[in-house]
Enzyme design. Structure first.
Site, PDB file in Angstrom:
ATOM      1  CB  THR A 211      30.011 -16.614 -41.877  1.00  0.00           C
ATOM      2  OG1 THR A 211      29.720 -16.911 -43.245  1.00  0.00           O
ATOM      3  CG2 THR A 211      28.712 -16.399 -41.119  1.00  0.00           C
ATOM      4  CB  CYS A 212      28.875 -12.836 -45.364  1.00  0.00           C
ATOM      5  SG  CYS A 212      30.489 -12.699 -46.128  1.00  0.00           S
ATOM      6  CB  THR A 213      25.389 -11.615 -41.223  1.00  0.00           C
ATOM      7  OG1 THR A 213      24.042 -11.871 -40.876  1.00  0.00           O
ATOM      8  CG2 THR A 213      25.851 -10.349 -40.530  1.00  0.00           C
TER       9      THR A 213
END
Length: 246
Positions: A211-213
Site C-alpha cells: 500500500t502507499c506510505t
C-alpha cells in the site's frame, strides 16, 4: 488678516485622494480575507469527501460485492467455487489491521481498488493464486486512506501476526515474517514469486501486502510479507481458524 486653521482651533481637512486610497486597501483586504475563508471551506469539504465520504461509498460497494460472492458460494455444490466468480475470489482477514473481512478481486487499478477491496496483481508481476496450489507469491494491494482504506493499519502488522485468506473451500493461514516500511513505488522486486528482498531465496507459498506510505500520500510503498503455514478445509459451519477466534 485672515484667520488660519491654527487660529480657529480647527484641523485641515484630509485630502479626498487619501481617503479613497485607504478605502480601496480596506476593501482589498476584506475581499482577500473572504477568499481565504472560502478556500478553507472548499479544502475542508474536499478533505471530508476524500477521507470520509469515499470510505462510505466504497464500503457500500464492497459490501454488495461481498454478498454476491457468498451467495455464489452458497449456490455451488461442487467445483472450486472461488475461481468461478467474477465478483471476487475470496476474503482477506488480518486481525492486526482491525479492518474486518476484505474482499479480494482481480487487478490493482484505481477503478478496482476504489470499490473498497484488495486487488491481486496481474501486472507488472502476475500474482500466484493460492487456490492453484502452485508455489509463488500471492501479491495484493489496497488503499491506505480513502476509498475504504482497507490497509490503513498495515503498520500495525509485525512478525508472527496471522494473515488468513478465505475461499469457498479452504482457509489459507499465513504468518508475517518480514516488513519493509518504505520502498520505491517502482520497486517490482517485492512482488516476484520468490521475494528475495524479504530474505527468502527459495520457492515457497508467499503472500505480499502492499500500500502507499506515508499515510495520505502515494510517494512510497509499504510492504508486508507472509508465508503459508497451513491450509484448513472449510466445514459446513464455516468455522474460522483459531487465528481468527475472538
Amino acid at each position: 488678516m485672515a484667520a488660519t486653521a491654527e487660529d480657529t482651533g480647527t484641523s485641515s481637512p484630509r485630502p479626498a485622494g487619501r481617503r479613497r486610497g485607504t478605502g480601496r486597501i480596506a476593501m482589498a483586504v476584506s475581499v482577500f480575507g473572504e477568499l481565504l475563508i472560502t478556500a478553507g471551506l472548499v479544502l475542508g469539504l474536499f478533505v471530508v469527501y476524500s477521507l470520509w465520504w469515499t470510505n462510505v461509498v466504497a464500503d457500500r460497494a464492497a459490501g454488495r460485492q461481498a454478498d454476491k460472492v457468498r451467495e455464489h458460494w452458497a449456490e455451488q455444490d461442487t467445483g472450486p467455487g472461488a475461481l468461478d466468480t467474477g465478483e471476487g475470489i475470496g476474503f482477506l482477514h488480518v486481525p492486526a489491521m482491525k479492518n474486518g473481512e476484505v474482499l479480494v478481486e482481480k487487478g490493482t487499478s484505481t477503478k478496482v481498488l476504489n470499490d473498497g477491496v484488495a486487488g491481486y496483481y496481474t501486472d507488472p508481476v502476475k500474482a500466484t493464486l493460492p487456490m492453484t496450489g502452485k508455489e509463488g507469491n500471492f501479491t495484493l494491494a489496497a488503499h491506505r486512506d480513502g476509498h475504504g482504506a482497507k490497509f490503513h493499519n498495515i503498520d500495525k502488522l509485525k512478525q508472527g501476526d496471522p494473515i488468513v485468506f478465505e475461499t469457498k473451500d479452504k482457509w489459507y493461514v499465513y504468518k508475517v515474517y518480514a516488513v519493509l516500511p518504505e520502498t520505491s513505488k517502482y520497486n517490482v522486486d517485492v512482488l516476484t514469486p520468490v521475494p528475495k528482498e524479504s530474505g527468502r531465496t527459495k520457492p515457497g507459498h508467499y503472500i505480499t501486502l502492499t500500500t502507499c506510505t506515508p499515510v495520505y500520500t502515494s510517494r512510497y510503498r509499504y510492504v508486508v510479507w507472509g508465508e503459508l503455514v497451513r491450509v484448513d478445509r472449510v466445514d459446513s459451519a464455516r468455522t474460522p481458524p483459531k487465528e481468527l477466534a475472538g
